[in-house]
Design an enzyme around this catalytic site. Structure first.
Site, PDB file in Angstrom:
ATOM      1  CG  HIS A 146     -61.153 -40.142 -24.765  1.00 42.00           C
ATOM      2  ND1 HIS A 146     -60.228 -39.272 -24.221  1.00 42.00           N
ATOM      3  CD2 HIS A 146     -61.797 -39.446 -25.737  1.00 42.00           C
ATOM      4  CE1 HIS A 146     -60.307 -38.098 -24.829  1.00 42.00           C
ATOM      5  NE2 HIS A 146     -61.249 -38.165 -25.747  1.00 42.00           N
TER       6      HIS A 146
ATOM      7  CB  CYS B  58     -64.081 -37.727 -27.963  1.00 40.90           C
ATOM      8  SG  CYS B  58     -63.774 -38.664 -29.470  1.00 40.90           S
TER       9      CYS B  58
END
Length: 565
Positions: free
Chosen positions: A467, A486
């Site tokens: 992301h 992440c």
């Protein structure tokens, strides 16, 4: 009709005349196992009848009933004897323990040999086939692929032609088991990655016994077929070549310990400089021995390039750590083998188009037809919230994503902050959602959103993904382990353009969606994503680069493989 009934019928046809042979004598002339039911019919036994004459014509049915064909002669071939020897050995519990076969593998091996056209796989007519020699050569040279030849004991390939069938059976099975074990180890079967960490979940493709042996016996070159079980990837081959080079050209450097201290730059003076000169075999200085001169700077810069460090020539803390005597040829050899092992964790087919993230390198590469078409910096998980290592498939992208705070972050960070400051959520732009006794916290789309403007989804058990991030300044750091697991991408819209280009999207069109609420863009074809962990890799020029063992995984693999003594 029973034999007894036949005999009785013969007796009833006689009317007068001399008595023939006693019926019991007729029955007793039969084989014992055939006569047994007849005696059952005769109990209780009737009185011995008077002899009754039976004509030759009347006796024919009786003769036809009791004649038993003579069995045909059975001839055993050498192949039958060998197959029997193979089966005897497969049924021998002690022999199977010696071969370290579990019940399932033993059953599979038995099934393969039973169905095989020939009793032995590796020999014919008292001589080993070229296939046996080819397989044995690969097993002897297992060290070239970072495996241990001692794990694949070989039978003697110089058996005499007239050696007992049991000896040929033992040799055949021993070679088959060694090849099976090698093939599985080549695919990553030496250690269980999940035992090293619950954040490592590769999908290992360990081949079945039938697949291994079928591949070896159905090819003109069994040795090549066995070697092909090793990873086909260029990254693996580069490490293998470096391992061979290291072993061939190992010129030991002096074991010199350089103490920690301030960063040294050209023109500075320090009592550690003579140690550095000794470390690189530079000889004594013609002037001030403590001077950090051009000669020392050049040697340090070359070393930094070799280790994948910034090639400033400055003696930094990182460079001092890399100069530690522990980074010897033996240490490097172990690191090469440990990194080769992790290539075995990856699918053999990475995908014609795929995304490859190397966590310790903080780097993402988008590969198409073996060419890197996009490369960018990434931020990965902190040591206490590590990025997991696995492969999966990207299914869709989300532009303007909202972010629901994961339970782990809620417990460790958000709830304590909310307890000390009830206005914390509102000030940060979060929405607190109450559902009975349960509370969830969500951050709506926007420039402050923790996921930035786009996220790349490959649904997985860890709930991690790629992301964007609003905190762009973190990408300028050299060590970028800042996330909760992440992978944050430095150039998300450029990456999105590459991912969606075949579907008619470009960066400008994607940015046009900003501020218009969550938008989902599904991929027509899933895109493989590989989150990997390599502390050694070869760059485009063939230079080997070294990266910090961020999570200690390389150390764990070394220990699991017994590479630390």
């Amino acid at each position: 009709m029973s034999l007894y009934a036949v005999a009785a019928a013969a007796l009833e046809t006689a009317e007068g005349g001399p008595h023939p042979q006693n019926a019991s004598e007729i029955i007793l002339a039969l084989p014992v196992e055939t006569a047994s039911p007849v005696f059952d019919d005769l109990i209780p036994a009737p009185p011995t009848p008077a002899p009754v004459a039976i004509s030759e014509e009347d006796a024919r049915p009786l003769q036809a009933s009791v004649d038993i064909p003579t069995p045909a002669a059975v001839t055993f071939t050498q192949g039958d004897v060998l197959r029997g020897a193979i089966m005897d050995r497969l049924a021998n519990d002690t022999a199977m323990r010696e071969l370290r076969l579990n019940a399932k593998d033993r059953e599979a091996l038995t099934a393969f040999y039973t169905a095989a056209a020939q009793p032995t796989l590796w020999s014919r007519d008292g001589a080993f086939l070229p296939a046996a020699q080819g397989v044995a050569a690969i097993l002897r040279d297992a060290g070239n692929d970072g495996l241990d030849p001692a794990d694949y004991p070989l039978p003697s390939l110089s058996l005499a032609k007239d050696a007992p069938p049991a000896a040929w059976a033992e040799a055949d099975l021993k070679l088959s088991v060694a090849a099976i074990r090698y093939a599985r180890d080549a695919r990553g079967g030496r250690i269980d990655p999940a035992r090293l960490s619950n954040l490592i979940a590769p999908t290992l493709d360990l081949p079945a016994i039938e697949a291994i042996l079928s591949a070896l016996v159905s090819t003109p070159d069994a040795g090549v077929a066995l070697a092909d079980f090793n990873p086909p990837h260029e990254g693996y081959r580069a490490l293998k070549a470096k391992l061979a080079q290291l072993r061939e050209n190992n010129v030991p450097r002096p074991v010199v310990h350089v103490p920690k201290g301030p960063t040294l730059r050209l023109g500075m003076r320090d009592p550690r400089v003579p140690l550095i000169r000794a470390r690189f075999n530079l000889g004594p200085s013609s002037g001030d021995e403590t001077a950090y001169d051009h000669t020392v700077v050049s040697a340090v810069s070359a070393f930094q390039k070799e280790k994948g460090l910034p090639t400033s020539g400055d003696l930094t803390a990182q460079t001092v750590a890399a100069l530690d005597p522990g980074t010897s040829a033996a240490r490097l050899e172990g690191d090469l083998i440990a990194n080769m092992e992790r290539w075995r964790w990856l699918p053999r087919d990475l995908g014609t188009r795929h995304i490859f993230v190397n966590v310790p390198e903080y780097r993402l590469r988008f590969v198409q037809d073996k060419d890197v078409i996009h490369e960018t910096r990434v931020i990965v998980g902190k040591k206490e919230s590590q990025t997991p290592i696995f492969s999966d498939e990207m299914k869709y992208l989300v532009v303007n994503p909202s972010w629901t705070v994961p339970p782990s972050i809620m417990k460790k960070e958000f709830l304590p902050a909310l307890a000390s400051d009830p206005t914390y959520a509102a000030r940060k732009g979060y929405k607190v959602i109450r559902n009975g006794n349960r509370i969830s916290v969500q951050q709506p789309p926007g420039e402050r959103n923790a996921l930035g403007y786009v996220k790349f989804m490959f649904p997985n058990q860890y709930a991690v993904y790629l992301h964007d991030t609003p905190n762009r300044k973190l990408f300028s750091a050299q060590d970028r382990a800042f996330s909760h697991g992440c992978v944050r991408v430095d150039q998300p819209f450029q990456l999105a353009q590459e991912v969606l280009e075949s579907q008619g999207w470009n960066e400008q069109k994607l940015r046009g969606l900003i501020g218009k609420g969550e938008r989902y863009i599904h991929l027509r074809e899933p895109l493989p994503v590989h989150l990997t962990y390599f502390t050694l890799s070869s760059d485009e020029t063939g230079e080997m680069k070294t990266f910090e063992d961020l999570y200690g995984l390389n150390r764990k693999v070394r220990a699991a493989l017994g590479l630390d003594g």
